[in-house]
Scaffold this motif. Structure first.
Motif, PDB file in Angstrom:
ATOM      1  N   LEU A 170       0.800  -1.113   0.211  1.00 54.62           N
ATOM      2  CA  LEU A 170      -0.039   0.122   0.065  1.00 54.62           C
ATOM      3  C   LEU A 170       0.861   1.176   0.114  1.00 54.62           C
ATOM      4  O   LEU A 170       0.698   2.359  -0.737  1.00 54.62           O
ATOM      5  CB  LEU A 170      -0.863  -0.111   1.262  1.00 54.62           C
ATOM      6  N   LEU A 171       1.904   1.148   0.848  1.00 48.70           N
ATOM      7  CA  LEU A 171       2.863   2.372   0.701  1.00 48.70           C
ATOM      8  C   LEU A 171       3.524   2.528  -0.614  1.00 48.70           C
ATOM      9  O   LEU A 171       3.493   3.720  -0.909  1.00 48.70           O
ATOM     10  CB  LEU A 171       4.043   2.057   1.887  1.00 48.70           C
ATOM     11  N   ILE A 172       3.873   1.708  -1.194  1.00 45.59           N
ATOM     12  CA  ILE A 172       4.539   1.593  -2.542  1.00 45.59           C
ATOM     13  C   ILE A 172       3.561   2.456  -3.449  1.00 45.59           C
ATOM     14  O   ILE A 172       3.852   3.416  -4.306  1.00 45.59           O
ATOM     15  CB  ILE A 172       4.927   0.232  -3.164  1.00 45.59           C
ATOM     16  N   PHE A 173       2.541   1.930  -3.505  1.00 43.73           N
ATOM     17  CA  PHE A 173       1.532   2.484  -4.541  1.00 43.73           C
ATOM     18  C   PHE A 173       0.948   4.060  -4.009  1.00 43.73           C
ATOM     19  O   PHE A 173       0.813   4.792  -5.094  1.00 43.73           O
ATOM     20  CB  PHE A 173       0.011   1.570  -4.568  1.00 43.73           C
ATOM     21  N   LEU A 174       0.618   4.237  -2.813  1.00 46.30           N
ATOM     22  CA  LEU A 174       0.347   5.575  -2.376  1.00 46.30           C
ATOM     23  C   LEU A 174       1.448   6.365  -2.879  1.00 46.30           C
ATOM     24  O   LEU A 174       1.341   7.286  -3.074  1.00 46.30           O
ATOM     25  CB  LEU A 174      -0.288   5.574  -0.908  1.00 46.30           C
ATOM     26  N   SER A 175       2.601   6.041  -2.061  1.00 44.11           N
ATOM     27  CA  SER A 175       3.564   6.975  -2.322  1.00 44.11           C
ATOM     28  C   SER A 175       4.023   7.449  -3.757  1.00 44.11           C
ATOM     29  O   SER A 175       4.310   8.469  -4.283  1.00 44.11           O
ATOM     30  CB  SER A 175       4.922   6.448  -1.550  1.00 44.11           C
ATOM     31  N   GLY A 176       3.736   6.202  -4.618  1.00 52.31           N
ATOM     32  CA  GLY A 176       4.074   6.176  -6.110  1.00 52.31           C
ATOM     33  C   GLY A 176       3.111   7.132  -6.583  1.00 52.31           C
ATOM     34  O   GLY A 176       3.301   7.918  -7.571  1.00 52.31           O
ATOM     35  N   ILE A 177       1.925   7.109  -6.341  1.00 43.45           N
ATOM     36  CA  ILE A 177       0.941   7.912  -6.880  1.00 43.45           C
ATOM     37  C   ILE A 177       0.950   9.149  -6.485  1.00 43.45           C
ATOM     38  O   ILE A 177       0.961  10.273  -7.056  1.00 43.45           O
ATOM     39  CB  ILE A 177      -0.640   7.497  -6.301  1.00 43.45           C
ATOM     40  N   LEU A 178       0.895   9.386  -5.194  1.00 36.55           N
ATOM     41  CA  LEU A 178       1.110  10.962  -4.551  1.00 36.55           C
ATOM     42  C   LEU A 178       2.477  11.486  -5.007  1.00 36.55           C
ATOM     43  O   LEU A 178       2.490  12.593  -5.519  1.00 36.55           O
ATOM     44  CB  LEU A 178       0.894  10.870  -2.935  1.00 36.55           C
ATOM     45  N   PHE A 179       3.551  10.921  -4.811  1.00 35.48           N
ATOM     46  CA  PHE A 179       4.945  11.772  -4.810  1.00 35.48           C
ATOM     47  C   PHE A 179       5.123  11.518  -6.331  1.00 35.48           C
ATOM     48  O   PHE A 179       5.457  12.514  -7.044  1.00 35.48           O
ATOM     49  CB  PHE A 179       5.887  11.083  -4.195  1.00 35.48           C
ATOM     50  N   GLN A 180       5.292  10.335  -6.975  1.00 40.87           N
ATOM     51  CA  GLN A 180       5.691  10.062  -8.255  1.00 40.87           C
ATOM     52  C   GLN A 180       4.970  10.974  -9.297  1.00 40.87           C
ATOM     53  O   GLN A 180       5.439  11.645 -10.242  1.00 40.87           O
ATOM     54  CB  GLN A 180       5.891   8.623  -8.717  1.00 40.87           C
ATOM     55  N   LEU A 181       3.461  10.901  -9.162  1.00 40.30           N
ATOM     56  CA  LEU A 181       2.605  11.571  -9.941  1.00 40.30           C
ATOM     57  C   LEU A 181       2.963  13.099  -9.981  1.00 40.30           C
ATOM     58  O   LEU A 181       2.797  13.721 -10.859  1.00 40.30           O
ATOM     59  CB  LEU A 181       1.170  11.260  -9.665  1.00 40.30           C
ATOM     60  N   GLY A 182       3.131  13.613  -8.750  1.00 41.83           N
ATOM     61  CA  GLY A 182       3.099  15.076  -8.444  1.00 41.83           C
ATOM     62  C   GLY A 182       4.671  15.496  -9.228  1.00 41.83           C
ATOM     63  O   GLY A 182       4.589  16.434 -10.029  1.00 41.83           O
ATOM     64  N   ILE A 183       5.547  14.493  -9.031  1.00 39.91           N
ATOM     65  CA  ILE A 183       6.897  14.609  -9.878  1.00 39.91           C
ATOM     66  C   ILE A 183       6.790  14.575 -11.123  1.00 39.91           C
ATOM     67  O   ILE A 183       7.499  15.506 -11.859  1.00 39.91           O
ATOM     68  CB  ILE A 183       8.086  13.736  -9.160  1.00 39.91           C
ATOM     69  N   VAL A 184       6.176  13.609 -11.823  1.00 35.65           N
ATOM     70  CA  VAL A 184       5.876  13.693 -13.162  1.00 35.65           C
ATOM     71  C   VAL A 184       5.357  15.106 -13.590  1.00 35.65           C
ATOM     72  O   VAL A 184       5.701  15.393 -14.724  1.00 35.65           O
ATOM     73  CB  VAL A 184       4.976  12.616 -13.316  1.00 35.65           C
ATOM     74  N   VAL A 185       4.276  15.547 -13.018  1.00 37.02           N
ATOM     75  CA  VAL A 185       3.711  16.724 -13.521  1.00 37.02           C
ATOM     76  C   VAL A 185       4.569  17.736 -13.422  1.00 37.02           C
ATOM     77  O   VAL A 185       4.560  18.627 -14.346  1.00 37.02           O
ATOM     78  CB  VAL A 185       2.233  17.007 -12.449  1.00 37.02           C
ATOM     79  N   VAL A 186       5.344  17.906 -12.181  1.00 35.00           N
ATOM     80  CA  VAL A 186       6.244  18.977 -12.228  1.00 35.00           C
ATOM     81  C   VAL A 186       7.530  19.003 -13.546  1.00 35.00           C
ATOM     82  O   VAL A 186       7.790  19.944 -13.759  1.00 35.00           O
ATOM     83  CB  VAL A 186       6.843  19.199 -10.892  1.00 35.00           C
ATOM     84  N   THR A 187       7.566  17.767 -13.835  1.00 39.07           N
ATOM     85  CA  THR A 187       8.653  17.434 -14.767  1.00 39.07           C
ATOM     86  C   THR A 187       8.199  17.863 -16.065  1.00 39.07           C
ATOM     87  O   THR A 187       9.036  18.580 -16.847  1.00 39.07           O
ATOM     88  CB  THR A 187       9.249  16.196 -14.458  1.00 39.07           C
ATOM     89  N   PHE A 188       7.162  17.210 -16.488  1.00 36.30           N
ATOM     90  CA  PHE A 188       6.579  17.686 -17.858  1.00 36.30           C
ATOM     91  C   PHE A 188       5.722  18.761 -18.181  1.00 36.30           C
ATOM     92  O   PHE A 188       5.936  19.324 -19.366  1.00 36.30           O
ATOM     93  CB  PHE A 188       5.909  16.240 -18.195  1.00 36.30           C
ATOM     94  N   THR A 219      15.148  13.469 -22.887  1.00 41.25           N
ATOM     95  CA  THR A 219      15.660  12.140 -23.121  1.00 41.25           C
ATOM     96  C   THR A 219      16.125  11.330 -21.857  1.00 41.25           C
ATOM     97  O   THR A 219      15.967  10.345 -21.663  1.00 41.25           O
ATOM     98  CB  THR A 219      17.063  12.249 -24.204  1.00 41.25           C
ATOM     99  N   VAL A 220      16.912  12.204 -21.078  1.00 41.91           N
ATOM    100  CA  VAL A 220      17.281  11.483 -19.777  1.00 41.91           C
ATOM    101  C   VAL A 220      16.072  11.312 -19.002  1.00 41.91           C
ATOM    102  O   VAL A 220      16.043  10.143 -18.426  1.00 41.91           O
ATOM    103  CB  VAL A 220      18.179  12.440 -18.916  1.00 41.91           C
ATOM    104  N   VAL A 221      15.007  12.123 -18.739  1.00 40.65           N
ATOM    105  CA  VAL A 221      13.819  11.844 -18.033  1.00 40.65           C
ATOM    106  C   VAL A 221      12.938  11.001 -18.570  1.00 40.65           C
ATOM    107  O   VAL A 221      12.596   9.923 -18.068  1.00 40.65           O
ATOM    108  CB  VAL A 221      13.005  13.414 -17.979  1.00 40.65           C
ATOM    109  N   PHE A 222      12.863  10.779 -19.916  1.00 42.71           N
ATOM    110  CA  PHE A 222      12.062   9.536 -20.368  1.00 42.71           C
ATOM    111  C   PHE A 222      12.685   8.155 -20.194  1.00 42.71           C
ATOM    112  O   PHE A 222      12.033   7.313 -20.115  1.00 42.71           O
ATOM    113  CB  PHE A 222      11.980   9.981 -22.243  1.00 42.71           C
ATOM    114  N   ILE A 223      14.059   8.029 -20.423  1.00 47.61           N
ATOM    115  CA  ILE A 223      14.712   6.771 -20.068  1.00 47.61           C
ATOM    116  C   ILE A 223      14.577   6.469 -18.814  1.00 47.61           C
ATOM    117  O   ILE A 223      14.273   5.229 -18.245  1.00 47.61           O
ATOM    118  CB  ILE A 223      16.150   6.926 -20.496  1.00 47.61           C
ATOM    119  N   PHE A 224      14.592   7.262 -17.942  1.00 48.19           N
ATOM    120  CA  PHE A 224      14.713   6.928 -16.522  1.00 48.19           C
ATOM    121  C   PHE A 224      13.397   6.705 -15.882  1.00 48.19           C
ATOM    122  O   PHE A 224      13.038   5.530 -15.414  1.00 48.19           O
ATOM    123  CB  PHE A 224      15.006   8.176 -15.685  1.00 48.19           C
ATOM    124  N   TYR A 225      12.350   7.262 -16.268  1.00 49.64           N
ATOM    125  CA  TYR A 225      10.910   7.193 -15.911  1.00 49.64           C
ATOM    126  C   TYR A 225      10.315   5.846 -16.428  1.00 49.64           C
ATOM    127  O   TYR A 225       9.652   4.933 -15.812  1.00 49.64           O
ATOM    128  CB  TYR A 225       9.959   8.275 -16.076  1.00 49.64           C
TER     129      TYR A 225
END
Length: 280
Positions: A170-188, A219-225
């Motif tokens: 649950l932590l993996i998915f919640l943190s992934g959705i909340l943090f990573q989704l936020g980071i992806v939005v800020v990045t792109f 390019t770096v972002v796309f490969i990493f994500y």
């Protein structure tokens, strides 16, 4: 062993060269290259968490690791990984300010602000990684299954636990959705405005220069994500071949490719390298 040793040494060499150029060339003493230098440091740390142990295991017949050592590796791996995604997001914001608000660039991206941003990201990464590893320490591992990876990774380690891992998953998915989704939005998201602004620039040379710095970062972002999301959200962990390919790519090859991408597509780095070679 020899292939991965060569990749690891080239990764360290490439990132150290970028750091050396940034420190020694006054033309590169800008916020953009401050963040690029931070990314180079994180790339070296990120790959050094897994590569030396992986190389050591290649030389041994019995490739075993203790649970505490495995959790320690996961802690630093998550910490540097989260730091890297944060730096990539800040680099997007930096490009947005430089292209869309150039007159306010040095006021917004002052050296004090840059240091505060990087310090805040590192503190957050430490706490974020600590959260996952503290919950890992509460689990019991009573199975001797083989990890389907070349290093300790969070999803694979949870599969060999005989405790209830619901909270961890649950932590993996919640943190992934909340943090990573936020980071992806800020990045792109800044790139929507960036592309619109760049297309309005009348000079072809300026447009080319702007797209050059942005394309390297994208390019770096796309490969990493793409490799991160593939491993944590879409991968069938029963397939050991796919597990190993995905884990090797984002843990070993990404830090190796980053300096190559930036050095090959960044004219200012090429010029700095030329000046450094001329001084020799």
């Amino acid at each position: 062993f020899l292939v991965f040793l060569l990749i690891y040494l080239l990764t360290l060499t490439g990132n150290l060269l970028i750091l050396l150029l940034i420190f020694t060339d006054s033309h590169l003493h800008t916020p953009m290259y401050f963040f690029l230098g931070t990314l180079a440091c994180l790339d070296m740390s990120y790959t050094s968490v897994t590569a030396p142990r992986m190389l050591y295991d290649f030389l041994r017949r019995r490739r075993a690791i203790s649970i505490p050592a495995c959790i320690t590796q996961i802690y630093f791996f998550i910490c540097f990984g989260v730091s890297e995604t944060s730096v990539l997001a800040v680099m997007s914001y930096d490009r947005y300010i430089a292209i869309c608000r150039p007159l306010h660039y040095m006021q917004i991206m002052s050296w004090k602000s840059c240091v505060q941003i990087v310090s805040g990201m590192l503190v957050f990464s430490v706490l974020y990684s600590l959260m996952h590893t503290l919950f890992l320490n509460k689990l019991t591992f009573c199975r001797s299954d083989t990890l389907q990876s070349l290093f300790c990774d969070l999803p694979q380690l949870l599969q060999i636990s005989c405790s209830d891992t619901f909270i961890n998953v649950l932590l993996i998915f919640l943190s992934g959705i909340l943090f990573q989704l936020g980071i992806v939005v800020v990045t792109f998201f800044p790139y929507i405005t960036i592309i619109t602004t760049v297309l309005k620039i009348p000079s072809k040379t300026m447009r080319s220069k702007a797209f050059s710095t942005c394309s390297s970062h994208l390019t770096v972002v796309f490969i990493f994500y793409s490799t991160i999301f593939f491993n944590y959200f879409f991968l069938n962990t029963n397939n050991s071949t796919e597990d190993k390919v995905a884990s090797v790519f984002y843990a070993i090859l990404d830090p190796f490719l980053n300096p190559l991408i930036y050095s090959l597509r960044n004219q200012e780095l090429k010029m700095a390298l030329t000046r450094a070679l001329q001084k020799l």
